[in-house]
Motif scaffolding. Structure first.
Motif, PDB file in Angstrom:
ATOM      1  N   PRO A 193       0.733  -1.288   0.049  1.00 22.15           N
ATOM      2  CA  PRO A 193       0.003  -0.059   0.026  1.00 22.15           C
ATOM      3  C   PRO A 193       0.843   1.523   0.049  1.00 22.15           C
ATOM      4  O   PRO A 193       0.166   2.358  -0.463  1.00 22.15           O
ATOM      5  CB  PRO A 193      -0.811   0.040   1.344  1.00 22.15           C
ATOM      6  N   ILE A 194       2.134   1.179   0.558  1.00 23.74           N
ATOM      7  CA  ILE A 194       2.977   2.428   0.810  1.00 23.74           C
ATOM      8  C   ILE A 194       3.989   2.521  -0.285  1.00 23.74           C
ATOM      9  O   ILE A 194       4.141   1.489  -1.224  1.00 23.74           O
ATOM     10  CB  ILE A 194       3.385   2.782   2.123  1.00 23.74           C
ATOM     11  N   GLN A 195       4.593   3.626  -0.325  1.00 22.65           N
ATOM     12  CA  GLN A 195       5.893   3.586  -1.180  1.00 22.65           C
ATOM     13  C   GLN A 195       7.137   2.393  -1.025  1.00 22.65           C
ATOM     14  O   GLN A 195       7.986   2.484  -2.019  1.00 22.65           O
ATOM     15  CB  GLN A 195       6.449   4.884  -1.158  1.00 22.65           C
ATOM     16  N   ARG A 196       6.910   1.810   0.058  1.00 28.34           N
ATOM     17  CA  ARG A 196       8.076   0.911   0.235  1.00 28.34           C
ATOM     18  C   ARG A 196       7.332  -0.296   0.280  1.00 28.34           C
ATOM     19  O   ARG A 196       6.114  -0.694   0.063  1.00 28.34           O
ATOM     20  CB  ARG A 196       8.649   0.964   1.842  1.00 28.34           C
ATOM     21  N   GLY A 199       6.035  -2.146   5.856  1.00 31.18           N
ATOM     22  CA  GLY A 199       5.877  -0.917   6.592  1.00 31.18           C
ATOM     23  C   GLY A 199       7.014  -0.428   7.364  1.00 31.18           C
ATOM     24  O   GLY A 199       7.251   0.639   7.574  1.00 31.18           O
ATOM     25  N   THR A 220       4.245  -0.628  -5.777  1.00 37.17           N
ATOM     26  CA  THR A 220       4.203   0.130  -4.479  1.00 37.17           C
ATOM     27  C   THR A 220       3.062   1.141  -4.473  1.00 37.17           C
ATOM     28  O   THR A 220       2.573   1.402  -5.841  1.00 37.17           O
ATOM     29  CB  THR A 220       5.333   0.825  -3.982  1.00 37.17           C
ATOM     30  N   PHE A 221       2.441   1.755  -3.511  1.00 40.15           N
ATOM     31  CA  PHE A 221       1.565   2.659  -3.591  1.00 40.15           C
ATOM     32  C   PHE A 221       0.113   1.909  -4.320  1.00 40.15           C
ATOM     33  O   PHE A 221      -0.430   2.494  -5.107  1.00 40.15           O
ATOM     34  CB  PHE A 221       1.901   3.876  -4.417  1.00 40.15           C
TER      35      PHE A 221
ATOM     36  N   CYS B  27       4.717   4.975  11.595  1.00 38.46           N
ATOM     37  CA  CYS B  27       4.612   4.677  10.184  1.00 38.46           C
ATOM     38  C   CYS B  27       4.472   3.390   9.945  1.00 38.46           C
ATOM     39  O   CYS B  27       5.411   2.637  10.543  1.00 38.46           O
ATOM     40  CB  CYS B  27       5.673   5.541   9.511  1.00 38.46           C
ATOM     41  N   PRO B  28       3.768   2.710   9.094  1.00 35.16           N
ATOM     42  CA  PRO B  28       2.949   3.728   8.006  1.00 35.16           C
ATOM     43  C   PRO B  28       1.698   3.805   8.728  1.00 35.16           C
ATOM     44  O   PRO B  28       0.456   4.115   7.933  1.00 35.16           O
ATOM     45  CB  PRO B  28       2.957   2.739   6.801  1.00 35.16           C
ATOM     46  N   LEU B  31      -0.480   7.091   7.504  1.00 31.72           N
ATOM     47  CA  LEU B  31      -0.758   7.102   6.034  1.00 31.72           C
ATOM     48  C   LEU B  31      -1.779   5.832   5.688  1.00 31.72           C
ATOM     49  O   LEU B  31      -2.623   6.397   5.136  1.00 31.72           O
ATOM     50  CB  LEU B  31       0.573   6.713   5.308  1.00 31.72           C
ATOM     51  N   MET B  32      -1.809   4.846   6.676  1.00 31.59           N
ATOM     52  CA  MET B  32      -2.852   3.811   6.486  1.00 31.59           C
ATOM     53  C   MET B  32      -4.133   4.342   6.778  1.00 31.59           C
ATOM     54  O   MET B  32      -5.046   4.027   6.250  1.00 31.59           O
ATOM     55  CB  MET B  32      -2.413   2.412   6.812  1.00 31.59           C
ATOM     56  N   ILE B  35      -5.540   6.527   4.076  1.00 35.29           N
ATOM     57  CA  ILE B  35      -5.977   5.817   2.992  1.00 35.29           C
ATOM     58  C   ILE B  35      -7.360   5.169   3.368  1.00 35.29           C
ATOM     59  O   ILE B  35      -8.308   5.118   2.462  1.00 35.29           O
ATOM     60  CB  ILE B  35      -4.988   4.908   2.572  1.00 35.29           C
ATOM     61  N   ASP B  59       5.635  10.909   3.426  1.00 37.04           N
ATOM     62  CA  ASP B  59       4.911   9.669   2.825  1.00 37.04           C
ATOM     63  C   ASP B  59       3.364  10.324   2.551  1.00 37.04           C
ATOM     64  O   ASP B  59       2.897   9.925   1.570  1.00 37.04           O
ATOM     65  CB  ASP B  59       4.264   8.771   4.082  1.00 37.04           C
ATOM     66  N   GLU B  62       3.448  12.212  -0.957  1.00 37.67           N
ATOM     67  CA  GLU B  62       4.001  11.294  -1.988  1.00 37.67           C
ATOM     68  C   GLU B  62       2.559  10.339  -2.565  1.00 37.67           C
ATOM     69  O   GLU B  62       2.284  10.379  -3.631  1.00 37.67           O
ATOM     70  CB  GLU B  62       4.902  10.336  -1.666  1.00 37.67           C
ATOM     71  N   TRP B  63       1.982   9.867  -1.320  1.00 36.54           N
ATOM     72  CA  TRP B  63       0.849   9.057  -1.737  1.00 36.54           C
ATOM     73  C   TRP B  63      -0.493  10.003  -2.197  1.00 36.54           C
ATOM     74  O   TRP B  63      -1.057   9.579  -3.161  1.00 36.54           O
ATOM     75  CB  TRP B  63       0.299   8.302  -0.503  1.00 36.54           C
ATOM     76  N   GLU B  66       0.203  10.405  -5.606  1.00 38.42           N
ATOM     77  CA  GLU B  66       0.360   9.302  -6.469  1.00 38.42           C
ATOM     78  C   GLU B  66      -0.978   8.824  -6.925  1.00 38.42           C
ATOM     79  O   GLU B  66      -1.596   8.546  -7.717  1.00 38.42           O
ATOM     80  CB  GLU B  66       0.946   8.137  -5.750  1.00 38.42           C
TER      81      GLU B  66
END
Lengths: 381, 88
Positions: A193-196, A199, A220-221, B27-28, B31-32, B35, B59, B62-63, B66
């Protein structure tokens, strides 16, 4: 006067804690000063890490089940019941089996995780998982006969149980297909779900090159929004579409509804102080394992270490002493990197993980631990 | 902190549709949580995310980019940051 300690949930946290209390409060229990009850929705203790191996035909779900009564000290009262309501003001519980509420002086919530596949349209029909007994068996039916096509491993829910398992499954499938001479006909994609790719930044940094060198495609993402089972298409919130022949998903997770109903936290996770594990919205309530929103992984080792902290704190409380034990975030995890190699990480709130070089001996250590896990549940290791 | 095209303020007049308080989460997690709120929301909804995790500062923008959503504003507080994100 008797101090009533009630534990909801006979998973790793609840089982280890029950045995910890039986030993730690030995004299008080024998003298009738402390009563410990363990309430579990079913007669068995379930060791979920076994499910990772079921799709490959290596283990059976029954390998991960044993009767709680065989694992828990006889002085702990075990009740096969489901708690339907927690009233933290009256300090009592409603259950499916007793018309009379169960009162408590100290409550420990270890209700774990449940899968919420219904949160993503089409996922229940189009996806497989290895995060349940039924799911791992259904996936085995598909995986054992899968010889060509596109396998997509999609991490949809986060947080989810065992954060390393999606990476493990990806590494294991790659190695398993490769050893059987099928890898050239099978494309594997891993989505996160994220850029990596994980987690945890350190684990992500370690895992990414391993995925790349094994030709596992990384997306990713990627937050899955819907599944079209008939067309075999997985679509993300970010607008990416993936065609799949076999979709293995880590479904969204939730805790149980009684947590939110009791005002203890959202989505079934209990808001706790991450060191004392005391609930933030109620008195005399602790939470541990998956149910506790500490930010550390939802993993058995976490529940195991947290049980030790809560055991010490409860013993102090019933003896009228100030509890000082604190959970430091300790987590350990074996990470399979193939069918016969694995790595290992250990970390806590202060110290990030540093995965060690994969080896066959660590793989065997993981399998050996899985066999000896029942000693952990008994409170022996 | 400078993020192209995004206002960084001490206070804002934007009225969020919903607020997600992810303070204390590592993190994350934040962000989760964002989302999840965007997933549950309707187009045009504004989610206000509160986070004290340093990594959210990279984070989240960027998301949001995206996923094609809009980050309207970042509000700095003493010990946390508020992100105002509109669902596309």
């Amino acid at each position: 006067m008797t101090d009533d300690i009630v534990i909801i949930g006979g998973g790793t946290g609840g089982a280890v804690l029950a045995n910890d209390l039986a030993e730690r409060l030995d004299d008080e229990i024998d003298a009738g000063e402390v009563r410990v009850r363990l309430l579990n929705d079913g007669p068995d203790h379930v060791y979920k890490p076994v499910w990772l191996y079921v799709p490959f035909g290596k283990r059976e779900p029954a390998d991960g089940r044993r009767p709680l009564r065989e694992l828990i000290d006889n002085r702990i009262e075990i009740e096969d019941t489901r708690v339907t309501e927690i009233d933290t003001d009256a300090k009592q519980l409603q259950t499916t089996t007793d018309a009379t509420p169960i009162g408590y002086d100290h409550l420990v919530v270890g209700t774990g995780s449940t899968l919420a596949s219904d949160e993503v349209p089409g996922l229940q029909e189009g996806g497989h998982d290895f995060y349940s007994e039924d799911g791992s068996l259904a996936l085995r039916e598909e995986l054992l006969s899968f010889t060509e096509g596109h396998l997509v491993l999609s991490v949809i829910g986060s947080p989810h149980m065992c954060p390393a398992a999606p990476l493990e499954f990806s590494f294991m499938t790659d190695d398993w297909f490769r050893k059987r001479g099928l890898r050239e006909d099978i494309e594997i994609t891993y989505t996160y779900p994220i850029q990596r790719v994980h987690g945890n930044a350190q684990i992500a940094e370690w895992a990414r090159p391993l995925l790349e060198e094994r030709d596992i495609t990384i997306e990713t993402f990627f937050n899955a929004e819907s599944v079209e089972p008939d067309e075999g298409v997985l679509t993300s919130m970010e607008g990416t579409e993936l065609d799949y022949d076999l979709l293995v998903a880590i479904p969204p997770h939730r805790g149980v509804d009684i947590i939110e109903d009791a005002g203890l936290g959202d989505r079934g996770w209990v808001d706790v102080d991450k060191h004392t594990l005391e609930a933030e919205h109620a008195e005399d309530v602790y939470a541990l394992g998956d149910a506790a929103a500490t930010g550390v992984p939802k993993a058995g080792s976490v529940a195991h270490y947290q049980a030790g902290t809560i055991g010490q704190r409860l013993a102090s409380e019933v003896r009228g002493q100030v509890p000082t034990a604190a959970y430091d975030g300790k987590t350990i995890c074996f990470i399979e990197t193939g069918m016969d190699s694995a790595s290992f990480v250990e970390f806590d709130y202060q110290n990030p993980p540093s995965p060690i070089a994969p080896s066959q001996s660590i793989h065997w250590s993981k399998l050996a631990y899985n066999e000896s896990y029942w000693l952990t549940a008994r409170g022996l290791i | 902190m400078e993020i192209k095209g995004v206002g960084v303020t001490m206070s804002t007049s934007i009225e969020p549709t919903t607020t997600v308080d992810a303070r204390g989460a590592t993190c994350p997690g934040p962000l989760m949580d964002l989302i999840g709120a965007i997933r549950d929301g309707e187009s045009g909804d504004v989610v206000r995310l509160l986070s004290d995790a340093e990594q959210s500062r990279t984070d989240v923008p960027e998301w949001v980019e995206e996923a094609g959503n809009t980050l309207h504003e970042i509000e700095e507080h003493d010990d946390y940051t508020a992100f105002y994100v509109e669902k596309a």
